[in-house]
Scaffold this motif. Structure first.
Motif, mmCIF file in Angstrom:
data_model
loop_
_atom_site.group_PDB
_atom_site.id
_atom_site.type_symbol
_atom_site.label_atom_id
_atom_site.label_comp_id
_atom_site.label_asym_id
_atom_site.label_seq_id
_atom_site.Cartn_x
_atom_site.Cartn_y
_atom_site.Cartn_z
ATOM 1 N N GLU A 168 0.833 -1.200 0.000
ATOM 2 C CA GLU A 168 0.000 0.000 0.000
ATOM 3 C C GLU A 168 0.872 1.257 0.000
ATOM 4 O OE1 GLU A 168 -2.541 1.504 3.544
ATOM 5 O OE2 GLU A 168 -3.766 0.027 2.468
ATOM 6 N N GLN A 169 1.934 1.271 0.813
ATOM 7 C CA GLN A 169 2.837 2.418 0.845
ATOM 8 C C GLN A 169 3.521 2.602 -0.508
ATOM 9 O OE1 GLN A 169 5.440 1.673 4.148
ATOM 10 N NE2 GLN A 169 4.039 2.545 5.638
ATOM 11 N N ASN A 170 3.949 1.497 -1.118
ATOM 12 C CA ASN A 170 4.579 1.590 -2.442
ATOM 13 C C ASN A 170 3.604 2.146 -3.473
ATOM 14 O OD1 ASN A 170 7.038 0.655 -1.565
ATOM 15 N ND2 ASN A 170 6.654 -1.461 -2.133
ATOM 16 N N LEU A 171 2.355 1.685 -3.412
ATOM 17 C CA LEU A 171 1.356 2.193 -4.356
ATOM 18 C C LEU A 171 1.086 3.674 -4.130
ATOM 19 C CD1 LEU A 171 -1.179 -0.777 -4.452
ATOM 20 C CD2 LEU A 171 0.369 -0.053 -6.260
ATOM 21 N N ILE A 172 1.070 4.092 -2.871
ATOM 22 C CA ILE A 172 0.853 5.515 -2.575
ATOM 23 C C ILE A 172 2.021 6.340 -3.116
ATOM 24 C CG2 ILE A 172 0.767 7.200 -0.683
ATOM 25 C CD1 ILE A 172 -0.907 5.125 0.869
ATOM 26 N N LYS A 173 3.261 5.831 -2.919
ATOM 27 C CA LYS A 173 4.432 6.541 -3.452
ATOM 28 C C LYS A 173 4.358 6.623 -4.978
ATOM 29 C CE LYS A 173 7.629 5.312 0.267
ATOM 30 N NZ LYS A 173 8.801 4.493 0.627
ATOM 31 N N GLU A 174 4.008 5.504 -5.613
ATOM 32 C CA GLU A 174 3.888 5.505 -7.073
ATOM 33 C C GLU A 174 2.803 6.468 -7.533
ATOM 34 O OE1 GLU A 174 3.349 1.533 -8.518
ATOM 35 O OE2 GLU A 174 5.268 0.844 -7.711
ATOM 36 N N LYS A 175 1.707 6.506 -6.793
ATOM 37 C CA LYS A 175 0.613 7.418 -7.146
ATOM 38 C C LYS A 175 1.082 8.867 -7.049
ATOM 39 C CE LYS A 175 -3.924 8.912 -5.638
ATOM 40 N NZ LYS A 175 -4.854 8.924 -4.529
ATOM 41 N N ILE A 176 1.841 9.178 -5.987
ATOM 42 C CA ILE A 176 2.346 10.541 -5.825
ATOM 43 C C ILE A 176 3.293 10.883 -6.970
ATOM 44 C CG2 ILE A 176 3.844 11.983 -4.381
ATOM 45 C CD1 ILE A 176 2.575 10.547 -1.948
ATOM 46 N N LEU A 223 3.330 9.545 -9.977
ATOM 47 C CA LEU A 223 2.533 9.695 -11.205
ATOM 48 C C LEU A 223 1.787 11.025 -11.222
ATOM 49 C CD1 LEU A 223 1.120 6.098 -11.716
ATOM 50 C CD2 LEU A 223 2.823 7.264 -13.108
ATOM 51 N N GLU A 224 1.252 11.428 -10.071
ATOM 52 C CA GLU A 224 0.539 12.701 -10.022
ATOM 53 C C GLU A 224 1.494 13.861 -10.302
ATOM 54 O OE1 GLU A 224 -1.317 12.694 -6.173
ATOM 55 O OE2 GLU A 224 -3.077 11.598 -6.900
ATOM 56 N N GLU A 225 2.731 13.756 -9.761
ATOM 57 C CA GLU A 225 3.709 14.808 -10.043
ATOM 58 C C GLU A 225 4.047 14.847 -11.529
ATOM 59 O OE1 GLU A 225 6.973 13.855 -7.479
ATOM 60 O OE2 GLU A 225 6.014 14.695 -5.691
#
Length: 193
Positions: free
Chosen positions: A78-86, A88-90
């Motif tokens: 979940e933490q990795n996905l959140i980091k990836e999402k951040i 990607l959003e950047e």
């Protein structure tokens, strides 16, 4: 392990292999060297314990560890996905900013080009003669684009009246250049030669 008494033997040992884990009671009826049997069986109680991996506490600890590992894996994922999402959003914000910047540049260039073409239209309209040069005439001039490759030309030298409607190859700015060349050519041929 035995449903009933074993047959009488002169053996002083009893072998039981692969007994499952639980409580047992070993009962022996024996006779002495004079052949006298004991009245009550001699009893020996013992417990065969299961291997540690079959004990309730080991199973409970193992289940707890498995659940803990699954939860830790899920949290890390979940933490990795959140980091990836951040990340990607950047990237999306960065790309959006680039697209907006390019869009503004293109809009500015489009505005400049359109202004130049509008100015070219004024030049082209100034080049075309006035519609009331001849009586009882009208001009229908509807270019496809802002400027046109089509043009009309009129000249009255006093003896002759010359009228021309020309369609030069192309539309837009290239066609407008061609119409200027055609207009100047008509003027040169008719007025000078």
């Amino acid at each position: 392990a035995d449903e009933d008494w074993r047959p009488v033997t002169d053996q002083t040992r009893a072998f039981y292999s692969a007994l499952p884990p639980r409580k047992y009671k070993f009962m022996v009826m024996a006779s002495n060297s004079q052949g006298k049997w004991n009245r009550e069986p001699v009893t020996f109680s013992f417990t065969i314990k299961p291997p540690f991996y079959l004990t309730w506490w080991f199973i409970l600890i193992s289940l707890f560890l498995i659940v803990l590992l699954v939860v830790i894996y899920i949290k890390l994922r979940e933490q990795n996905l959140i980091k990836e999402k951040i990340i990607l959003e950047e990237k999306v914000e960065e790309r959006t900013a680039e697209v907006v910047l390019k869009s503004k540049e293109i809009e500015e260039k489009n505005k400049d080009i359109t202004a130049s073409i509008r100015y070219a239209e004024r030049i082209q309209r100034a080049m075309l003669i006035n519609e009331d040069a001849f009586t009882d005439t009208f001009v229908l001039f509807m270019p496809k684009d802002i400027v046109s490759g089509d043009f009309y030309w009129m000249y009255d030298n006093g003896d002759w009246m010359f009228i021309s409607v020309a369609d030069c190859t192309g539309h837009g700015v290239p066609g407008a250049f061609m119409s200027i060349i055609g207009h100047n050519s008509f003027n040169k041929v008719v007025r000078e030669y």
